[in-house]
Write a protein that holds these residues in place. Structure first.
Motif, PDB file in Angstrom:
ATOM      1  N   CYS A  91     -50.622 -23.202  92.234  1.00 51.32           N
ATOM      2  CA  CYS A  91     -49.815 -22.160  91.749  1.00 51.32           C
ATOM      3  C   CYS A  91     -48.512 -22.342  91.378  1.00 51.32           C
ATOM      4  O   CYS A  91     -47.814 -23.282  91.540  1.00 51.32           O
ATOM      5  N   TYR A  92     -47.917 -21.586  90.284  1.00 46.89           N
ATOM      6  CA  TYR A  92     -46.619 -21.855  89.773  1.00 46.89           C
ATOM      7  C   TYR A  92     -45.963 -20.104  89.756  1.00 46.89           C
ATOM      8  O   TYR A  92     -46.486 -19.482  89.567  1.00 46.89           O
ATOM      9  N   SER A  93     -44.955 -20.643  90.096  1.00 46.47           N
ATOM     10  CA  SER A  93     -43.952 -19.059  89.996  1.00 46.47           C
ATOM     11  C   SER A  93     -42.487 -19.593  89.622  1.00 46.47           C
ATOM     12  O   SER A  93     -42.134 -20.575  89.226  1.00 46.47           O
ATOM     13  N   ALA A  94     -41.913 -18.413  88.959  1.00 44.13           N
ATOM     14  CA  ALA A  94     -40.731 -18.548  88.368  1.00 44.13           C
ATOM     15  C   ALA A  94     -39.492 -18.284  89.394  1.00 44.13           C
ATOM     16  O   ALA A  94     -39.690 -17.577  90.154  1.00 44.13           O
ATOM     17  N   TYR A  95     -38.281 -18.792  89.183  1.00 42.65           N
ATOM     18  CA  TYR A  95     -37.311 -18.613  89.813  1.00 42.65           C
ATOM     19  C   TYR A  95     -35.773 -18.709  89.034  1.00 42.65           C
ATOM     20  O   TYR A  95     -35.902 -19.458  88.028  1.00 42.65           O
ATOM     21  N   ASP A  96     -35.042 -17.853  89.345  1.00 42.81           N
ATOM     22  CA  ASP A  96     -33.868 -17.636  88.846  1.00 42.81           C
ATOM     23  C   ASP A  96     -32.543 -18.796  89.435  1.00 42.81           C
ATOM     24  O   ASP A  96     -32.575 -18.744  90.703  1.00 42.81           O
ATOM     25  N   PHE A  97     -31.789 -19.427  88.528  1.00 45.40           N
ATOM     26  CA  PHE A  97     -30.945 -20.205  89.383  1.00 45.40           C
ATOM     27  C   PHE A  97     -29.405 -19.621  88.617  1.00 45.40           C
ATOM     28  O   PHE A  97     -29.389 -19.452  87.563  1.00 45.40           O
ATOM     29  N   ARG A  98     -28.433 -19.698  89.652  1.00 45.59           N
ATOM     30  CA  ARG A  98     -26.974 -19.398  89.112  1.00 45.59           C
ATOM     31  C   ARG A  98     -26.197 -20.379  89.944  1.00 45.59           C
ATOM     32  O   ARG A  98     -26.241 -20.757  91.155  1.00 45.59           O
ATOM     33  N   PHE A  99     -25.217 -21.304  89.222  1.00 39.56           N
ATOM     34  CA  PHE A  99     -24.411 -21.843  89.671  1.00 39.56           C
ATOM     35  C   PHE A  99     -22.992 -21.797  89.168  1.00 39.56           C
ATOM     36  O   PHE A  99     -22.556 -21.231  88.303  1.00 39.56           O
ATOM     37  N   MET A 100     -22.001 -21.760  90.150  1.00 44.46           N
ATOM     38  CA  MET A 100     -20.742 -21.541  89.792  1.00 44.46           C
ATOM     39  C   MET A 100     -19.873 -22.376  90.603  1.00 44.46           C
ATOM     40  O   MET A 100     -19.841 -22.560  91.667  1.00 44.46           O
ATOM     41  N   ALA A 101     -18.798 -23.060  89.877  1.00 41.41           N
ATOM     42  CA  ALA A 101     -17.803 -24.019  90.604  1.00 41.41           C
ATOM     43  C   ALA A 101     -16.397 -23.372  90.348  1.00 41.41           C
ATOM     44  O   ALA A 101     -15.919 -22.988  89.345  1.00 41.41           O
ATOM     45  N   ARG A 102     -15.665 -23.796  91.567  1.00 45.27           N
ATOM     46  CA  ARG A 102     -14.198 -23.755  91.303  1.00 45.27           C
ATOM     47  C   ARG A 102     -13.476 -25.057  91.825  1.00 45.27           C
ATOM     48  O   ARG A 102     -14.476 -25.933  92.454  1.00 45.27           O
ATOM     49  N   ASP A 103     -12.324 -25.400  91.625  1.00 48.73           N
ATOM     50  CA  ASP A 103     -11.644 -26.381  92.214  1.00 48.73           C
ATOM     51  C   ASP A 103     -12.043 -26.743  93.591  1.00 48.73           C
ATOM     52  O   ASP A 103     -11.968 -25.666  94.460  1.00 48.73           O
ATOM     53  N   ASN A 104     -12.894 -27.868  93.965  1.00 50.80           N
ATOM     54  CA  ASN A 104     -13.163 -28.407  95.343  1.00 50.80           C
ATOM     55  C   ASN A 104     -14.450 -27.544  96.031  1.00 50.80           C
ATOM     56  O   ASN A 104     -14.619 -27.696  97.131  1.00 50.80           O
ATOM     57  N   LYS A 105     -14.767 -26.476  95.207  1.00 51.25           N
ATOM     58  CA  LYS A 105     -15.972 -25.954  95.804  1.00 51.25           C
ATOM     59  C   LYS A 105     -16.925 -25.406  94.774  1.00 51.25           C
ATOM     60  O   LYS A 105     -16.558 -25.144  93.637  1.00 51.25           O
ATOM     61  N   ALA A 106     -18.204 -25.082  95.257  1.00 55.55           N
ATOM     62  CA  ALA A 106     -19.398 -24.551  94.288  1.00 55.55           C
ATOM     63  C   ALA A 106     -20.156 -23.909  95.164  1.00 55.55           C
ATOM     64  O   ALA A 106     -20.303 -23.902  96.263  1.00 55.55           O
ATOM     65  N   ARG A 107     -21.260 -23.051  94.361  1.00 57.81           N
ATOM     66  CA  ARG A 107     -22.110 -22.143  94.975  1.00 57.81           C
ATOM     67  C   ARG A 107     -23.299 -22.371  93.899  1.00 57.81           C
ATOM     68  O   ARG A 107     -23.324 -22.197  92.825  1.00 57.81           O
ATOM     69  N   LEU A 108     -24.474 -22.256  94.554  1.00 58.02           N
ATOM     70  CA  LEU A 108     -25.592 -22.492  93.785  1.00 58.02           C
ATOM     71  C   LEU A 108     -26.387 -21.399  94.593  1.00 58.02           C
ATOM     72  O   LEU A 108     -26.733 -21.047  95.853  1.00 58.02           O
ATOM     73  N   GLN A 109     -27.085 -20.305  93.667  1.00 56.59           N
ATOM     74  CA  GLN A 109     -28.227 -19.346  94.128  1.00 56.59           C
ATOM     75  C   GLN A 109     -29.394 -19.515  93.651  1.00 56.59           C
ATOM     76  O   GLN A 109     -29.719 -19.659  92.119  1.00 56.59           O
ATOM     77  N   LEU A 110     -30.511 -19.397  94.346  1.00 61.57           N
ATOM     78  CA  LEU A 110     -31.880 -19.690  93.870  1.00 61.57           C
ATOM     79  C   LEU A 110     -32.683 -18.431  94.221  1.00 61.57           C
ATOM     80  O   LEU A 110     -32.570 -18.116  95.429  1.00 61.57           O
ATOM     81  N   LYS A 111     -33.411 -17.646  93.332  1.00 63.02           N
ATOM     82  CA  LYS A 111     -33.977 -16.493  93.859  1.00 63.02           C
ATOM     83  C   LYS A 111     -35.637 -16.730  93.153  1.00 63.02           C
ATOM     84  O   LYS A 111     -35.699 -16.567  91.848  1.00 63.02           O
ATOM     85  N   LEU A 112     -36.536 -16.307  93.844  1.00 60.56           N
ATOM     86  CA  LEU A 112     -38.043 -16.478  93.340  1.00 60.56           C
ATOM     87  C   LEU A 112     -38.068 -15.189  92.528  1.00 60.56           C
ATOM     88  O   LEU A 112     -37.603 -14.031  93.186  1.00 60.56           O
ATOM     89  N   SER A 120     -49.677 -21.143  85.187  1.00 66.99           N
ATOM     90  CA  SER A 120     -50.340 -20.923  86.566  1.00 66.99           C
ATOM     91  C   SER A 120     -51.641 -20.435  86.482  1.00 66.99           C
ATOM     92  O   SER A 120     -52.230 -19.618  85.633  1.00 66.99           O
ATOM     93  N   GLY A 121     -52.492 -21.013  87.361  1.00 63.03           N
ATOM     94  CA  GLY A 121     -53.944 -20.748  87.561  1.00 63.03           C
ATOM     95  C   GLY A 121     -54.152 -19.959  88.506  1.00 63.03           C
ATOM     96  O   GLY A 121     -55.241 -19.346  88.534  1.00 63.03           O
ATOM     97  N   CYS A 122     -53.160 -19.026  89.049  1.00 60.93           N
ATOM     98  CA  CYS A 122     -53.341 -18.014  90.017  1.00 60.93           C
ATOM     99  C   CYS A 122     -52.929 -16.573  89.302  1.00 60.93           C
ATOM    100  O   CYS A 122     -51.779 -16.255  89.723  1.00 60.93           O
ATOM    101  N   HIS A 123     -53.716 -16.166  88.569  1.00 64.20           N
ATOM    102  CA  HIS A 123     -53.313 -14.983  87.644  1.00 64.20           C
ATOM    103  C   HIS A 123     -53.189 -13.688  88.854  1.00 64.20           C
ATOM    104  O   HIS A 123     -52.537 -12.822  88.343  1.00 64.20           O
ATOM    105  N   ASP A 124     -53.888 -13.938  89.944  1.00 63.68           N
ATOM    106  CA  ASP A 124     -53.742 -12.537  90.488  1.00 63.68           C
ATOM    107  C   ASP A 124     -52.513 -12.520  91.654  1.00 63.68           C
ATOM    108  O   ASP A 124     -52.368 -12.096  92.473  1.00 63.68           O
ATOM    109  N   TRP A 125     -51.663 -13.649  91.437  1.00 61.32           N
ATOM    110  CA  TRP A 125     -50.632 -13.968  92.713  1.00 61.32           C
ATOM    111  C   TRP A 125     -49.201 -13.575  92.112  1.00 61.32           C
ATOM    112  O   TRP A 125     -48.600 -14.389  91.302  1.00 61.32           O
ATOM    113  N   GLU A 126     -48.743 -12.390  91.980  1.00 55.75           N
ATOM    114  CA  GLU A 126     -47.557 -12.010  91.405  1.00 55.75           C
ATOM    115  C   GLU A 126     -46.309 -12.643  92.266  1.00 55.75           C
ATOM    116  O   GLU A 126     -45.455 -13.048  91.993  1.00 55.75           O
ATOM    117  N   LEU A 127     -46.904 -13.017  93.571  1.00 55.74           N
ATOM    118  CA  LEU A 127     -45.812 -13.491  94.562  1.00 55.74           C
ATOM    119  C   LEU A 127     -46.654 -14.700  95.451  1.00 55.74           C
ATOM    120  O   LEU A 127     -47.897 -14.498  95.558  1.00 55.74           O
TER     121      LEU A 127
END
Length: 155
Positions: A91-112, A120-127
């Motif tokens: 099955c397949y699901s979508a997710y959002d990604f967000r990335f932000m960097a500042r000097d010497n540091k960064a952050r990544l967020q991933l959310k289903l 997707s072959g799983c049409h009854d699977w919202e999650l």
């Protein structure tokens, strides 16, 4: 006779909790923070841009925002998972990604995201199932680890 039939149906419909669709309240954004990177904001943006272009080249991905001035990326990706270890169907699901960097540091967020991508072959699977969600979280961790290696300059 009717009670035996109902009992039979209940027995067939009950399944392993790991193969049941997860509750939406259990879907949490995964946040990854990278620090002490010894690179400025522009260098981190360049490295991440290259990583995203290479990593998502083979995957169906949409980068909606590439903001060099703020060293940020926002987009959507697709992740593959199985309902259970015995099911051959992926099955397949979508997710959002967000990335932000500042000097010497960064952050990544991933959310289903809830919903069913068209491929997707799983049409009854919202999650995903709990088993599938564990696979997704493992893939998110692998994405983060790979990005971290790129940001710190490891092969």
């Amino acid at each position: 006779m009717m009670s035996v039939f109902v009992l039979f149906l209940n027995g067939c419909s009950s399944s392993d909790p790991l193969t049941m669709q997860i509750d939406p309240v259990n879907v949490k954004a995964q946040m990854y923070t990278y620090s002490d990177l010894n690179k400025n904001q522009n260098e981190l943006w360049e490295i991440t841009h290259q990583y995203l272009m290479n990593h998502y080249e083979q995957h169906q991905t949409e980068i909606r925002v590439m903001d060099r001035a703020n060293a940020s990326f926002i987009g959507k990706g697709i992740v593959k998972w199985k309902i259970s270890p015995t099911t051959p169907l992926y099955c397949y699901s979508a997710y959002d990604f967000r990335f932000m960097a500042r000097d010497n540091k960064a952050r990544l967020q991933l959310k289903l995201l809830p919903g069913v991508p068209s491929l997707s072959g799983c049409h009854d699977w919202e999650l995903p199932s709990e088993y599938g969600y564990k696979q997704i979280l493992d893939k998110f961790e692998a994405i983060s680890t790979q990005l971290n290696h790129e940001l710190i300059g490891e092969d």
